[in-house]
Design a protein around this motif. Structure first.
Motif, PDB file in Angstrom:
ATOM      1  N   ALA A 127      31.796 -54.164  48.055  1.00  0.00           N
ATOM      2  CA  ALA A 127      32.435 -55.406  47.617  1.00  0.00           C
ATOM      3  C   ALA A 127      33.031 -56.179  48.787  1.00  0.00           C
ATOM      4  CB  ALA A 127      33.527 -55.103  46.596  1.00  0.00           C
ATOM      5  N   SER A 128      33.094 -57.501  48.606  1.00  0.00           N
ATOM      6  CA  SER A 128      33.696 -58.394  49.598  1.00  0.00           C
ATOM      7  C   SER A 128      34.741 -59.269  48.922  1.00  0.00           C
ATOM      8  CB  SER A 128      32.631 -59.303  50.217  1.00  0.00           C
ATOM      9  OG  SER A 128      31.666 -58.548  50.895  1.00  0.00           O
ATOM     10  N   TYR A 129      35.775 -59.582  49.656  1.00  0.00           N
ATOM     11  CA  TYR A 129      36.831 -60.453  49.142  1.00  0.00           C
ATOM     12  C   TYR A 129      36.275 -61.859  48.950  1.00  0.00           C
ATOM     13  CZ  TYR A 129      41.308 -62.892  48.887  1.00  0.00           C
ATOM     14  OH  TYR A 129      42.372 -63.673  48.505  1.00  0.00           O
ATOM     15  N   SER A 130      36.595 -62.465  47.825  1.00  0.00           N
ATOM     16  CA  SER A 130      36.030 -63.774  47.478  1.00  0.00           C
ATOM     17  C   SER A 130      36.667 -64.932  48.238  1.00  0.00           C
ATOM     18  CB  SER A 130      36.188 -64.027  45.975  1.00  0.00           C
ATOM     19  OG  SER A 130      37.557 -64.235  45.656  1.00  0.00           O
ATOM     20  N   SER A 131      37.909 -64.801  48.630  1.00  0.00           N
ATOM     21  CA  SER A 131      38.668 -65.877  49.305  1.00  0.00           C
ATOM     22  C   SER A 131      38.781 -67.138  48.459  1.00  0.00           C
ATOM     23  CB  SER A 131      38.055 -66.220  50.667  1.00  0.00           C
ATOM     24  OG  SER A 131      38.111 -65.122  51.530  1.00  0.00           O
ATOM     25  N   GLU A 132      38.629 -67.007  47.146  1.00  0.00           N
ATOM     26  CA  GLU A 132      38.810 -68.168  46.275  1.00  0.00           C
ATOM     27  C   GLU A 132      40.265 -68.610  46.313  1.00  0.00           C
ATOM     28  OE1 GLU A 132      37.305 -67.595  42.303  1.00  0.00           O
ATOM     29  OE2 GLU A 132      35.463 -66.661  43.062  1.00  0.00           O
ATOM     30  N   GLU A 133      40.489 -69.897  46.143  1.00  0.00           N
ATOM     31  CA  GLU A 133      41.831 -70.472  46.256  1.00  0.00           C
ATOM     32  C   GLU A 133      42.837 -69.753  45.374  1.00  0.00           C
ATOM     33  OE1 GLU A 133      45.321 -72.482  45.362  1.00  0.00           O
ATOM     34  OE2 GLU A 133      43.712 -72.443  43.870  1.00  0.00           O
ATOM     35  N   ARG A 134      42.472 -69.460  44.146  1.00  0.00           N
ATOM     36  CA  ARG A 134      43.420 -68.813  43.230  1.00  0.00           C
ATOM     37  C   ARG A 134      43.800 -67.419  43.714  1.00  0.00           C
ATOM     38  NH1 ARG A 134      39.429 -67.118  38.203  1.00  0.00           N
ATOM     39  NH2 ARG A 134      38.061 -65.971  39.564  1.00  0.00           N
ATOM     40  N   HIS A 135      42.851 -66.715  44.341  1.00  0.00           N
ATOM     41  CA  HIS A 135      43.154 -65.386  44.854  1.00  0.00           C
ATOM     42  C   HIS A 135      44.002 -65.475  46.120  1.00  0.00           C
ATOM     43  CE1 HIS A 135      40.578 -63.908  41.787  1.00  0.00           C
ATOM     44  NE2 HIS A 135      39.491 -64.427  42.320  1.00  0.00           N
ATOM     45  N   LEU A 136      43.707 -66.449  46.965  1.00  0.00           N
ATOM     46  CA  LEU A 136      44.535 -66.662  48.156  1.00  0.00           C
ATOM     47  C   LEU A 136      45.972 -66.988  47.761  1.00  0.00           C
ATOM     48  CD1 LEU A 136      42.021 -68.789  50.243  1.00  0.00           C
ATOM     49  CD2 LEU A 136      42.808 -66.470  50.784  1.00  0.00           C
ATOM     50  N   ARG A 137      46.139 -67.816  46.752  1.00  0.00           N
ATOM     51  CA  ARG A 137      47.463 -68.202  46.278  1.00  0.00           C
ATOM     52  C   ARG A 137      48.227 -66.969  45.780  1.00  0.00           C
ATOM     53  NH1 ARG A 137      45.909 -71.331  42.298  1.00  0.00           N
ATOM     54  NH2 ARG A 137      46.297 -69.820  40.653  1.00  0.00           N
ATOM     55  N   ARG A 138      47.552 -66.164  44.999  1.00  0.00           N
ATOM     56  CA  ARG A 138      48.196 -64.961  44.450  1.00  0.00           C
ATOM     57  C   ARG A 138      48.559 -63.964  45.540  1.00  0.00           C
ATOM     58  NH1 ARG A 138      43.655 -64.819  39.744  1.00  0.00           N
ATOM     59  NH2 ARG A 138      44.471 -66.597  38.582  1.00  0.00           N
ATOM     60  N   LEU A 139      47.659 -63.767  46.477  1.00  0.00           N
ATOM     61  CA  LEU A 139      47.939 -62.823  47.559  1.00  0.00           C
ATOM     62  C   LEU A 139      49.063 -63.315  48.459  1.00  0.00           C
ATOM     63  CD1 LEU A 139      44.450 -61.425  48.532  1.00  0.00           C
ATOM     64  CD2 LEU A 139      46.332 -60.254  47.390  1.00  0.00           C
ATOM     65  N   ALA A 140      49.186 -64.617  48.617  1.00  0.00           N
ATOM     66  CA  ALA A 140      50.300 -65.158  49.402  1.00  0.00           C
ATOM     67  C   ALA A 140      51.624 -64.815  48.724  1.00  0.00           C
ATOM     68  CB  ALA A 140      50.155 -66.665  49.569  1.00  0.00           C
ATOM     69  N   LYS A 141      51.647 -64.872  47.415  1.00  0.00           N
ATOM     70  CA  LYS A 141      52.869 -64.512  46.681  1.00  0.00           C
ATOM     71  C   LYS A 141      53.193 -63.024  46.841  1.00  0.00           C
ATOM     72  CE  LYS A 141      52.408 -68.225  43.325  1.00  0.00           C
ATOM     73  NZ  LYS A 141      52.218 -68.602  41.911  1.00  0.00           N
ATOM     74  N   VAL A 142      52.171 -62.205  46.819  1.00  0.00           N
ATOM     75  CA  VAL A 142      52.375 -60.768  47.017  1.00  0.00           C
ATOM     76  C   VAL A 142      52.832 -60.500  48.453  1.00  0.00           C
ATOM     77  CG1 VAL A 142      51.243 -58.505  47.071  1.00  0.00           C
ATOM     78  CG2 VAL A 142      50.751 -60.115  45.204  1.00  0.00           C
ATOM     79  N   ALA A 143      52.193 -61.137  49.424  1.00  0.00           N
ATOM     80  CA  ALA A 143      52.567 -60.937  50.826  1.00  0.00           C
ATOM     81  C   ALA A 143      54.006 -61.370  51.076  1.00  0.00           C
ATOM     82  CB  ALA A 143      51.604 -61.691  51.740  1.00  0.00           C
ATOM     83  N   ALA A 144      54.470 -62.380  50.381  1.00  0.00           N
ATOM     84  CA  ALA A 144      55.854 -62.836  50.546  1.00  0.00           C
ATOM     85  C   ALA A 144      56.849 -61.733  50.173  1.00  0.00           C
ATOM     86  CB  ALA A 144      56.092 -64.090  49.708  1.00  0.00           C
ATOM     87  N   LEU A 145      56.473 -60.875  49.279  1.00  0.00           N
ATOM     88  CA  LEU A 145      57.347 -59.759  48.890  1.00  0.00           C
ATOM     89  C   LEU A 145      57.527 -58.746  50.023  1.00  0.00           C
ATOM     90  CD1 LEU A 145      55.909 -59.122  45.327  1.00  0.00           C
ATOM     91  CD2 LEU A 145      58.095 -60.208  45.880  1.00  0.00           C
TER      92      LEU A 145
END
Length: 148
Positions: A127-145
């Motif tokens: 599998a490869s990461y999709s880098s779709e905008e919605r996933h980037l947005r969600r991961l940014a929120k997780v990374a902020a934690l």
């Protein structure tokens, strides 16, 4: 692909079987241990070095095992930059990478057999990461934690 693998006594047999299959499939394997079966060992001693290697980019992805996979998952996720999950189905093995950029697959040595575990590892690695905008947005929120 350069893959890290780690376990304690609870996942030792599974790790050994997966390691052999990963090498046979042509992957470069970094074995963080355990190197022998020792009922007194503790999964953090092996999982934390693997998780740090994943976070540092020393290995592309990691596979960790313990008896249930739960402790290894909790432990790996304490390292900033690691996105580990206990996976027991094919869909989650690839979807976790595609949508959530999972970089450590956790498995239970007492809960899954080698053949089923191998199918999950194959799906995870393919599998490869999709880098779709919605996933980037969600991961940014997780990374902020993870920020102090």
């Amino acid at each position: 692909m350069r893959i890290g693998i780690a376990t304690d006594h609870g996942g030792f047999a599974l790790k050994e079987g997966l390691a052999a299959r990963l090498r046979a499939a042509g992957h470069q394997l970094v074995d963080f241990g355990a190197k022998s079966l020792d009922e007194k060992d503790d999964y953090p001693d092996f999982v934390i070095p693997l998780a740090r290697a994943v976070a540092a980019g020393e290995v592309e992805r990691g596979v960790v095992c313990c008896g249930s996979g739960v402790g290894a998952s909790i432990c790996a996720n304490k390292v900033r930059g690691v996105r580990a999950a206990l996976v027991g189905d094919h869909f989650s093995a690839h979807q976790g990478v595609e949508d959530d950029h999972m970089n450590v697959l956790c498995l239970g040595g007492r809960t899954i057999g080698l053949s089923a575990a191998w199918e999950l590892v194959e799906a995870f690695l393919a599998a490869s990461y999709s880098s779709e905008e919605r996933h980037l947005r969600r991961l940014a929120k997780v990374a902020a934690l993870e920020k102090p």
